[in-house]
Write an enzyme that holds these catalytic residues in place. Structure first.
Site, mmCIF file in Angstrom:
data_model
loop_
_atom_site.group_PDB
_atom_site.id
_atom_site.type_symbol
_atom_site.label_atom_id
_atom_site.label_comp_id
_atom_site.label_asym_id
_atom_site.label_seq_id
_atom_site.Cartn_x
_atom_site.Cartn_y
_atom_site.Cartn_z
ATOM 1 N N SER A 40 -7.606 -8.684 -2.628
ATOM 2 C CA SER A 40 -8.292 -9.621 -3.517
ATOM 3 C C SER A 40 -9.395 -10.362 -2.765
ATOM 4 O O SER A 40 -9.432 -10.393 -1.537
ATOM 5 C CB SER A 40 -7.278 -10.621 -4.052
ATOM 6 N N SER A 43 -8.535 -12.566 0.146
ATOM 7 C CA SER A 43 -8.251 -11.969 1.450
ATOM 8 C C SER A 43 -9.480 -11.329 2.077
ATOM 9 O O SER A 43 -9.543 -11.161 3.303
ATOM 10 C CB SER A 43 -7.174 -10.892 1.291
ATOM 11 N N ASP A 88 -1.476 -4.236 -8.220
ATOM 12 C CA ASP A 88 -0.629 -4.653 -9.333
ATOM 13 C C ASP A 88 -1.235 -4.179 -10.649
ATOM 14 O O ASP A 88 -2.457 -4.078 -10.791
ATOM 15 C CB ASP A 88 -0.517 -6.186 -9.364
ATOM 16 N N CYS A 156 9.612 4.040 -9.840
ATOM 17 C CA CYS A 156 10.614 4.306 -8.794
ATOM 18 C C CYS A 156 11.944 4.777 -9.361
ATOM 19 O O CYS A 156 12.599 5.644 -8.785
ATOM 20 C CB CYS A 156 10.809 3.075 -7.918
ATOM 21 N N GLY A 188 12.259 -3.201 -5.456
ATOM 22 C CA GLY A 188 11.541 -2.572 -6.561
ATOM 23 C C GLY A 188 10.723 -3.555 -7.377
ATOM 24 O O GLY A 188 9.818 -3.167 -8.112
ATOM 25 N N HIS A 258 17.530 2.747 -4.859
ATOM 26 C CA HIS A 258 18.038 2.691 -6.237
ATOM 27 C C HIS A 258 19.181 3.690 -6.394
ATOM 28 O O HIS A 258 19.015 4.881 -6.123
ATOM 29 C CB HIS A 258 16.931 3.078 -7.227
ATOM 30 N N ASN A 345 13.489 3.576 -3.186
ATOM 31 C CA ASN A 345 12.453 3.157 -4.132
ATOM 32 C C ASN A 345 11.117 2.835 -3.480
ATOM 33 O O ASN A 345 10.088 2.932 -4.119
ATOM 34 C CB ASN A 345 12.937 1.949 -4.930
#
Lengths: 367, 367, 367, 367
Positions: A40, A43, A88, A156, A188, A258, A345
């Site tokens: 971003s 950063s 994200d 995942c 996860g 998982h 995962n």
């Protein structure tokens, strides 16, 4: 192993959980050269160690210690051919699209394009054949893209189930029904992810959107890529044999790995025996291994014989988490066969899948 | 509430996990008077506080602080009418039998007699009607017993599932298939039970014998007690509609409260909707409540509306753990309806069930 | 118990962790009547159950189910006399001040006014005598306040240590040095607080600002309230005997209950023996108990004799968490005496302290 | 690195926790050849994989898969020169003695001989000079042993503290007082070790015998090996400057890695500053590293600068757990300097220490 040419790669979302994992895995890669890191605006401009809250158990790799974080814009990544996206979902959409348009090969871990009818959703141990959609994806643009494309890996929890199911369908023909109950690790959910007060000494029997992802993604991954009379390709969503999937997703106080309890019913009658299923799982080999991808696991599916395995703490790091563990293969009184799956995962369930997909794309000459 | 007469009770296995829970619950009971405690020879003769490694979050109740532990022999319990057994399965068999022969009403939490064709296996919120087998059980002895009998409660993981299923069968008729995946608390394994190294940051996808117990006990509990032409009663194991049950059992790092993901298929077509299922669960009332048993929960099945409930840490102590929590009632793409169950394994899953069964036996005049 | 008049109270920060605990405790209070709830603008206007993400193991109490959340402004709380503040430190300052100016008795759990030279910092089991500062606090305003004041309780980790130290100073005279190493529960960090990835299978050997709080607050609490020649009172910060405090604070994967390893050196030579220390701790009684405050614990300090107690999971709920547990009293080879303290950080370490302080203020006629 | 000759080694207690760790570490050792495994009679005669309940996260190494477990008698280990003992204390005494008498070099992880005045107690990063006692140990026998000896490593919690203290004493002269509060991992208790019900969501503020071990072992390790007028050597227990040590030991829910809060007072006035302490820690180098022992860590003490490190989950595997982590070096208001230590209890705290001691003995020509 092949004598691969070196390829510069960039990582988007480099300060996040998936980004950190990409960096850890790529730091020692035989032919992908970690060249640029994006994050971003907050950063951007900082040396990577100053920008990141590093949460891996290995120290920040030497190769990125002097890299300065860049903004996630294609013009800052021109020396790279491949982009790994750990962005994200709330920002991944337009950023990944901008890199595709700028002729990058984008391997995304985000969910944004998974349901796109021209974007392959590939678990590298299962359906690398879906890369055949890429030319059609490129041709959608005017003028057609020469090199750019987006390719996603699966959620995942989907990844863990779909690998053994692919092995079973390959040997015994289509599966008709699948019930899966997951016990998913906290990693996860990313970082900060779950508040500790919500998960210590607890089970949370709900993960937003997760059941829908499993129920839908499995159809796309296990389904075929069919060609119409007009020459157009399409993902058939397992059309030849409708596959009913029911997922129940839970979060448990486990850091990584998982665990999933799976039961399946085959179309074919009589169904295979547990012993036949074990043999089919053991015999299954991925394209990634056959084509000597450096991150491919020797045992695509490792079948445990002890009654109480696989377990996340003991088995999640086997083969660096790149394979899938299966155990307790036995008859199911309601469907046909039930078993336990364990998949790492953050490895095969996330960054390792993207990297394997990129290795496969190189091997297949798509990059 | 009735004006019950006081009844002296004894607890066998009083120093163990279940025994401690019996003592905690019975210390404040309105009409059961905690009168005698039995344990192994090693403990016998010692004051209870000196014999026990107390692991409850409430202090040792005043009522047992001066009791001296006795050997588990009927002659040391003559002032008692009712015996609660928290004995381990490896010793419970002959000891419980000796108390039955000595004309005690034995309420056992052990598995030894659950499959006995003349011993009722009763979840007090479900099938107290099975107490009708007791006269026949007494008549098997020569001369027939006047007061003695053994009555067992179910395994902790069976109990959680069977309560909502009973509610559903009562409203919608027989269930044909049931799949259940459990995430069971460590306290279900007793003390010392699971080594911490085996379960911290881990899931163990196996509990010895547990899946068989669920798959078998559910049939006995949900089945009928039918009378043959010869007047002999027998448990029919859900014979009118064969019920296929498939259980997958896991241990998770939770201290108390078993979470279970359940999916069912009804015999009747079309099946009820999720909303109808919710209403049936809410409307279900147990005999134990109707008959004003003091330990009965007001809400036999509490139905949660939040998408992420029930959760063991937040919901296991609701109604002192005597009821069953259900949430996430929704359609299942493979069977008909799926939902999440949470039952407190040390309360309704163990000691509370035995005590409720004894309260019911008193209310029904069997004691 | 006294026949106290009923007093309406309000809770600020009612949707937060401390606020929820205030509500749980006040719901059954014999004379404080939970009348109004305040929270942020976002929550204001909503019924409490719709505004809160309830995280307590008991359901939302009936008494607040129909309360509508108000903004934290004095004009919305006019029917109340007492205000309990569970506000976060970043907003508590001006809001609490506005309530003081509006003549409310404000009992704050926030840190903002703890270092104010006219605000008492009171652990109700220790230094309720510091309430004598309140008239001087009121007199600072022009015109002087008639009823308004702010009174704070201590940081959760300070509270645990200071109670046994007060008992020891009362019996053996001043303490000269104190070393304390804390192992603090995650609930001390509020909600969402610590990400689970940071604390599962881990210890975090640092809590921002915590060591400074312990080292400073202990001096104010254990110190005297002295009167100068001009009649002005001042907190003397333990001036008669300089007290050196060294704190090392750690977060551990425990949900509730701060464990603290403490070692002290007394001014007096020879120091008391471990047995004398145990007796002094047992003999210590708080004003709160003597004055029959309904929330006061019978045993201000409960001294455990077993070598491995107190433990947070087993002992944190003893006396509803209102007392302090001490164990392992023994000689220290470096200082004089060392021992283990366990205090419930969300009970006596937070809301219970505020409530006890309010009860004391009522008993002393300050309200 | 030297060109070392290959040396056959045996492991006693090979099926236990420490034994499994010895095997994992020795499987890849450059010059110790894992040749024979000893365990109890119950295991003897079985192939190792059949005898062991393997609990490591790496699979059973290939090199031991075909080894048959032997009884722990010297005659079954004749092809070995070095014996690593992971035996439990209740059997280690006579077995280790029998191997010494049979002229084996015995490196023991058990506590039995740690207090023996002729047995060196060596933390390989600290006091390898104590190996000078070995000739005297051999000479005690009639006839004197030629090659046999016993050498022990320290308790896991002692090891963590003693390494930074050795660095500080080397630079700043003797330490006068040391207070240490430990937060120890469950793996320190072996397997099955702590029941999960005892440690989940809990702290146990007591470990039997542990505080005494730390308080005593530190003196032997940090003390000198002095020679009397008669030429006899003796461990002086830090006699030149009496060292007072106070330990408070706790078990916390962490799988691996002991965290310890340490405060020290130096004899010299004024004491060093935190910055000087940091530099001394960083500058400290072990004999093991100087002599190129293959298992020696490059950074004997790694000094963390982030305020919240070291943390067990993130830092325990740094340098394969062979070094010691220190952080939060700062002034102590009671003693002089305080800091946090993290040491991997199963690596440098156990098996790695024994192996490093053996490597040092080879380098020094003792073997």
């Amino acid at each position: 192993m092949h004598d691969f040419r070196k390829i510069n790669v960039g990582v988007l979302g480099a300060t996040g959980t998936v980004g950190q994992r990409f960096i850890t895995l790529l730091a020692d890669h035989p032919f992908f050269i970690l060249h640029a890191l994006g994050a971003s605006q907050r950063s951007a401009g900082k040396p990577y160690p100053a920008a990141v809250t590093w949460k891996q158990t290995k120290p920040v790799p030497a190769v990125v210690r002097n890299l300065v974080v860049r903004e996630c814009k294609p013009e800052f990544f021109t020396e790279c051919e491949i982009i790994f996206s750990g962005l994200d979902a709330d920002v991944a959409g337009p950023i990944e699209e901008s890199f595709r348009l700028a002729e990058f090969a984008v391997f995304s871990n985000a969910k944004n394009y998974r349901r796109d009818p021209h974007v392959p959703l590939i678990v590298p141990l299962v359906n690398s054949s879906h890369m055949a959609m890429i030319p059609q994806q490129r041709a959608l643009h005017t003028p057609p893209l020469r090199k750019g494309f987006i390719l996603t890996n699966a959620n995942c929890s989907t990844t863990g189930v779909v690998v053994p199911l692919a092995a079973l369908e390959k040997t015994f023909g289509p599966i008709e029904s699948c019930m899966v109950t997951t016990m998913q690790a906290i990693s996860g959910a990313g970082y900060p992810g779950l508040p500790s007060l919500d998960i210590m000494d607890n089970v949370v029997p709900y993960i937003s959107g997760e059941e829908e992802k499993i129920e839908w993604e499995m159809l796309k991954i296990l389904g075929g890529l069919t060609e119409g009379d007009d020459g157009n390709k399409a993902f058939d969503m397992h059309a030849k044999q409708p596959l009913r999937v029911s997922a129940m997703c839970n979060r448990v106080p486990v850091i990584e790995g998982h665990t999933e309890c799976v039961s399946v019913r085959f179309a074919r009658r009589p169904p295979p025996s547990p012993q036949q299923v074990r043999e089919a799982l053991l015999a299954y080999t991925s394209d990634a291994w056959t084509m000597s991808c450096p991150s491919a696991p020797r045992h695509t599916v490792f079948v445990h014989e002890e009654p109480d395995r696989p377990q996340p703490r003991l088995d999640r790091d086997y083969q660096a988490g790149a394979g899938v563990n299966v155990g307790r293969v036995r008859q199911c009184p309601v469907l046909d066969i039930k078993f336990v799956v364990l998949a790492n995962n953050v490895a095969i369930g996330a960054a390792t899948s993207s990297i394997l997909n990129a290795e496969l794309a190189v091997c297949k000459g798509i990059i």
